[in-house]
Design a protein around this motif. Structure first.
Motif, PDB file in Angstrom:
ATOM      1  N   SER A 143     -10.864  20.956  36.949  1.00 20.16           N
ATOM      2  CA  SER A 143     -10.765  19.715  36.178  1.00 20.16           C
ATOM      3  C   SER A 143     -11.695  19.743  34.967  1.00 20.16           C
ATOM      4  CB  SER A 143     -11.095  18.520  37.080  1.00 20.16           C
ATOM      5  OG  SER A 143     -12.409  18.637  37.605  1.00 20.16           O
ATOM      6  N   THR A 200      -9.994  21.870  32.374  1.00 16.40           N
ATOM      7  CA  THR A 200      -8.901  21.126  31.739  1.00 16.40           C
ATOM      8  C   THR A 200      -9.432  20.125  30.732  1.00 16.40           C
ATOM      9  OG1 THR A 200      -7.565  21.376  33.748  1.00 16.40           O
ATOM     10  CG2 THR A 200      -6.891  19.676  32.189  1.00 16.40           C
ATOM     11  N   TYR A 201     -10.491  19.425  31.092  1.00 16.23           N
ATOM     12  CA  TYR A 201     -11.073  18.427  30.191  1.00 16.23           C
ATOM     13  C   TYR A 201     -11.612  19.084  28.918  1.00 16.23           C
ATOM     14  CZ  TYR A 201     -14.456  15.051  28.395  1.00 16.23           C
ATOM     15  OH  TYR A 201     -15.185  14.210  27.583  1.00 16.23           O
ATOM     16  N   GLY A 207      -8.873  20.478  26.661  1.00 18.29           N
ATOM     17  CA  GLY A 207      -8.204  19.414  25.917  1.00 18.29           C
ATOM     18  C   GLY A 207      -8.978  19.002  24.679  1.00 18.29           C
ATOM     19  N   ASP A 218      -6.972  16.498  41.164  1.00 15.74           N
ATOM     20  CA  ASP A 218      -6.175  15.307  40.846  1.00 15.74           C
ATOM     21  C   ASP A 218      -7.010  14.034  40.811  1.00 15.74           C
ATOM     22  OD1 ASP A 218      -3.792  16.602  40.490  1.00 15.74           O
ATOM     23  OD2 ASP A 218      -3.172  16.443  42.590  1.00 15.74           O
ATOM     24  N   PHE A 220      -9.591  13.671  39.095  1.00 15.65           N
ATOM     25  CA  PHE A 220     -10.239  13.566  37.785  1.00 15.65           C
ATOM     26  C   PHE A 220      -9.249  13.516  36.622  1.00 15.65           C
ATOM     27  CE2 PHE A 220     -13.261  15.653  40.643  1.00 15.65           C
ATOM     28  CZ  PHE A 220     -14.381  14.867  40.475  1.00 15.65           C
ATOM     29  N   ASN A 221      -8.281  14.405  36.581  1.00 15.51           N
ATOM     30  CA  ASN A 221      -7.345  14.432  35.442  1.00 15.51           C
ATOM     31  C   ASN A 221      -6.077  15.149  35.860  1.00 15.51           C
ATOM     32  OD1 ASN A 221      -8.257  17.092  35.497  1.00 15.51           O
ATOM     33  ND2 ASN A 221      -9.624  16.815  33.764  1.00 15.51           N
ATOM     34  N   VAL A 222      -5.185  15.346  34.901  1.00 16.38           N
ATOM     35  CA  VAL A 222      -3.916  16.020  35.166  1.00 16.38           C
ATOM     36  C   VAL A 222      -4.089  17.514  34.966  1.00 16.38           C
ATOM     37  CG1 VAL A 222      -2.560  14.004  34.510  1.00 16.38           C
ATOM     38  CG2 VAL A 222      -3.156  15.700  32.774  1.00 16.38           C
ATOM     39  N   GLN A 228      -1.322  18.214  30.474  1.00 16.64           N
ATOM     40  CA  GLN A 228      -2.185  17.731  29.398  1.00 16.64           C
ATOM     41  C   GLN A 228      -1.654  18.154  28.036  1.00 16.64           C
ATOM     42  OE1 GLN A 228      -6.849  17.699  29.188  1.00 16.64           O
ATOM     43  NE2 GLN A 228      -6.172  19.713  28.543  1.00 16.64           N
ATOM     44  N   LYS A 269      -4.961   3.001  35.435  1.00 13.11           N
ATOM     45  CA  LYS A 269      -5.613   4.300  35.344  1.00 13.11           C
ATOM     46  C   LYS A 269      -5.084   5.221  36.442  1.00 13.11           C
ATOM     47  CE  LYS A 269      -8.281   3.863  31.842  1.00 13.11           C
ATOM     48  NZ  LYS A 269      -8.192   4.721  30.684  1.00 13.11           N
ATOM     49  N   TRP A 270      -3.816   5.196  36.633  1.00 13.16           N
ATOM     50  CA  TRP A 270      -3.046   6.046  37.523  1.00 13.16           C
ATOM     51  C   TRP A 270      -3.559   5.961  38.946  1.00 13.16           C
ATOM     52  CZ3 TRP A 270      -5.143   9.361  33.350  1.00 13.16           C
ATOM     53  CH2 TRP A 270      -4.473   9.123  32.170  1.00 13.16           C
ATOM     54  N   ARG A 284      -5.446   8.073  40.342  1.00 10.50           N
ATOM     55  CA  ARG A 284      -6.745   8.714  40.548  1.00 10.50           C
ATOM     56  C   ARG A 284      -7.834   7.677  40.814  1.00 10.50           C
ATOM     57  NH1 ARG A 284      -4.813  11.406  36.153  1.00 10.50           N
ATOM     58  NH2 ARG A 284      -6.261  10.411  34.735  1.00 10.50           N
TER      59      ARG A 284
END
Length: 804
Positions: free
Chosen positions: A360, A363-364, A367, A573, A575-577, A582, A785-786, A788
């Motif tokens: 995660s 990924t962050y 991005g 999952d 934390f983010n996609v 993304q 916020k989904w 998550r």
């Protein structure tokens, strides 16, 4: 919310009432001046509605914003199609079936040869470069060695970035997000063209050979999709390579199936994992799946596996250079002992959690870096792309040559070829004396495949030092972050596997030295680390599990693979996609998720569709059709028909823009008197609109009409889809979304609850379901916020309750 909706509709529609005006316009068929006035007002309102929906109609392709259209997966139900279908003979049906399976086989064969060429070029170019560098190092000619390594890398990267920046920006990146969006129904310009394929292959060879921290597996997926698309549409008209006999498959639905086969074949040939390719297409790429497609994809991956095995057998014994010694299994771990006790759950759980957190974080950070790169590319265009890629190449070359100086030399193990005389292997002498090797140089001066083989190698528990693995982990993590996002073809699988295998190997060394896990091989720890980082960054579980098992040839590692992947994916999952999801969001591709957003349950279809629609009459004047096509960019128009039995017009069906353009080009269909339409014989086969794909066919610039021809009429009824999908105006938007997504529609007509002067309230397209458009209409709605946040809150409450 209701008051706000009416206020926004009033602002968009001005002083006119759409229902009243629509009733006045369609009920006066004989008054052409009033009908023309109504159409003009409808066109103006349609233009204002399109500007409001502009954010969901464009996406970033390369560095430019391009208009995005949807694909026509629905088979038209009109007189032309029905007559052609009835006239088909058994031989034609057999020809279609043979052509489809032949194309699936050809996709596998052609991609197999492309993959062989890419692998052979990468292995030989990289081998020559690395061997020359090591030879100069052994002669103590350090400056020359640095110039050979750095200069070779910079020249190769320069070639790759120039190809992508100047010729085909669509070939940059991995291509998996674009293929995923295409299979979802998005027709992005030039992502599957011949030029994109050529640049993708050549750019991938140069970028990977240039020492950048990226892989060639994602470009294989994109290349396979390009090959399938070109075969399905009958070749490339731009390069004068067309096959008219292949136009039998020229339809968006069939093209989608073959593109799915090509994408799955890309994974199969990259990892030599045919089953993994099938499941990857099912889990990550395809939005619509059925049993027939499963067999077609499996057949393609089987064909490419056979081709790849035959080529590898022909290249054995060094006949193809350094390439050719891998065989079907890339990272063979069949001899690794998996007889682990229950205590082995501890490192598996630990690696799963670490993989989810690091994935995660990766990924962050990626991005953020890709957003910076995208802004830089838009401001500086080609020159900025080239300079950025050269800077990253220089940094990578500096790290590859400079970091091994920080590692100490280790004595060579007995019974091994040390130092190695080939660029493959871990035992690189570098600057060490005879009988010693530099383990960090062995990792830095190797291709990605060789690095993974070295890290996953079993019975090598003392090959690497803590300091070397730690330096390599940090440098690889940073270099992968700054590399992914450059204007070159790039894959992410192999760098992610390298990062995960490195910290897995570190974990294994620590646990074997200080905790007492002597019965577990360090190679097995590296394998579980690679699985954890793959699951934590890409959020793919099932296909990654199968791919790893086919890579390593050890089915006994299935339980540990499943456990690590599930834990890392679940933690990530929170934390983010995933990284590919993304990129889809960053490029603003109109991707329809599997489930609707929660706020769609509180809206109806009437709340988001624009009124009134731009419609056509069943027998329409040519000038009116030209005006509608020129002043709008809609791709579907309702066709209304007035009958003596009803005072109001009825919905005859829906006709596409591409079909209208064909009708305008075929001038023999025009007639003078609206009351005496020409009789078109559907059996004559003069016009075939059933095989037309999106983006093909004539455009408005191709239409040349005289004043006399514009005053004539066309009967649209034989070419109209008489059974379009419709929903009521008060249907839940979430329910309409599920219908639209599952059926793979392009247009969804909204009809009134009760009959009246307006038979069609509006038309829903893909862009009307986009969050940007809906939240632009209703800013008070907020995306939750989904799941998550809800998961994190529930976990927090559970832990607090359990602790208290």
């Amino acid at each position: 919310m209701e008051q706000q909706r009416h206020q926004m509709q009033a602002e968009m529609q001005g002083e006119y009432d759409p229902i009243t005006e629509h009733a006045e316009a369609v009920c006066i068929d004989s008054a052409e001046d009033e009908a023309s006035s109504f159409r003009t007002r409808s066109l103006k309102r349609s233009a204002s509605a399109m500007t409001h929906n502009e954010t969901s109609q464009t996406a970033m392709i390369g560095v430019r914003r391009c208009h995005i259209e949807s694909l026509d997966y629905e088979i038209p139900d009109n007189d032309i199609f029905n007559e052609n279908w009835k006239a088909k003979t058994g031989s034609e049906a057999l020809q279609f079936l043979i052509s489809k399976w032949t194309m699936a086989c050809l996709v596998g064969i052609l991609l197999g040869f492309v993959a062989f060429m890419v692998n052979a070029c990468v292995e030989n170019i990289s081998g020559v470069k690395l061997l020359s560098t090591l030879n100069f190092l052994e002669q103590d000619r350090y400056v020359v060695a640095a110039l050979v390594l750095g200069g070779g890398n910079i020249l190769l990267v320069l070639l790759s970035v120039c190809l992508c920046a100047c010729l085909a920006p669509e070939a940059s990146g991995s291509g998996i997000p674009e293929v995923k969006a295409y299979l979802n129904g998005t027709n992005a310009p030039n992502i599957l063209s011949m030029k994109t394929l050529i640049v993708k292959v050549l750019g991938s060879i140069a970028a990977v050979s240039g020492g950048l921290y990226l892989g060639k597996e994602a470009p294989f997926v994109h290349s396979g999709a390009c090959i399938a698309s070109l075969l399905c549409q009958g070749g490339s008209e731009r390069f004068n390579l067309t096959w008219k006999w292949q136009r039998v498959l020229s339809h968006d639905r069939l093209r989608r199936d073959l593109v799915t086969c090509g994408a799955a074949a890309g994974i199969a040939v990259a990892f030599r994992a045919p089953l993994g390719g099938v499941i990857f297409a099912l889990e990550e790429l395809a939005s619509w799946w059925r049993s027939e497609l499963l067999w077609l994809v499996l057949f393609t991956t089987a064909c490419i596996t056979v081709v790849r095995q035959v080529i590898n057998n022909l290249c054995e014994g060094g006949k193809c250079g350094i390439f050719g010694n891998g065989g079907l299994i890339v990272f063979d771990m069949s001899e690794v002992s998996t007889n682990m006790r229950l205590m082995a759950l501890i490192p598996a759980l630990l690696l799963g959690i670490v993989g989810g957190i690091l994935g995660s974080l990766f990924t962050y950070l990626s991005g953020k870096i890709m957003k910076f790169y995208s802004n830089w590319h838009r401001k500086n265009e080609c020159v900025g792309k080239v300079l950025q890629a050269l800077l990253v190449s220089a940094i990578t070359s500096f790290c590859a040559f400079g970091l091994p100086w920080l590692a100490s030399c280790k004595p060579c193990p007995s019974g091994a070829e040390c130092p190695s005389s080939l660029p493959t292997g871990i035992y690189k002498r570098f600057t060490c004396s005879s009988g010693y090797y530099n383990d960090l140089a062995g990792l830095m001066f190797s291709t990605n495949d060789d690095v993974i083989r070295s890290l996953l190698n079993n019975n090598t528990n003392n090959e690497f030092q803590y300091s070397s693995l730690l330096i390599f982990l940090v440098s690889t993590f940073i270099l992968t972050l700054i590399t992914y996002g450059l204007a070159v073809p790039s894959g992410l699988f192999l760098p992610v596997i390298i990062i995960g295998a490195t910290y897995g190997r570190l974990t294994g060394k620590f646990m074997k030295s200080y905790i007492g896990f002597d019965n577990i091989d360090e190679g097995l720890f590296a394998y579980m680390g690679a699985a954890s980082f793959l699951g934590g960054s890409m959020r793919i579980a099932v296909s990654i599990c199968v791919i790893l098992l086919e890579l390593t040839n050890n089915l006994l590692m299935l339980p540990w693979t499943m456990l690590v992947l599930l834990i890392s994916k679940t933690v990530g999952d929170l934390f983010n996609v995933g990284v590919y999801d993304q990129i889809v969001i960053m490029k603003e591709l109109p991707f329809l998720e599997e489930k609707p957003e929660p706020y769609m349950k509180h809206l109806t279809t009437e709340d988001v569709c624009s009124c009134p629609v731009v419609s056509l009459s069943a027998i329409e004047r040519v000038s009116a059709i030209v005006e509608v096509l020129a002043k709008t960019n809609h791709n579907g128009f309702p066709v209304l028909e007035t009958t003596p039995a009803s005072p109001y017009p009825t919905l005859n069906g829906l006709i596409l823009r591409s079909h209208l353009l064909i009708l305008l080009r075929e001038k023999e269909l025009f007639f003078q008197d609206a009351c005496d339409p020409v009789c078109y014989d559907t059996k004559s086969g003069k016009i075939d609109i059933t095989k037309l794909m999106s983006g093909k066919g004539p455009t408005m610039s191709d239409i040349r009409l005289t004043a006399e021809e514009e005053g004539m009429f066309i009967d649209l009824r034989p070419f109209t889809n008489t059974s379009p999908y419709t929903v009521k105006e008060d249907m839940s938007l979430a329910k309409a979304f599920s219908l639209f997504r599952q059926l793979g529609l392009r247009h969804l007509c909204v009809i009134p609850r009760k009959g009246g002067p307006c038979p069609v309230v509006g038309i829903l397209t893909r862009h009307d379901f986009m969050p940007e458009y809906i939240l632009g209409l209703y800013p008070d709605l907020k995306i939750s916020k989904w799941r998550r946040i809800r998961i994190r809150l529930s976990l927090f409450k559970f832990v607090r309750k359990w602790c208290c």
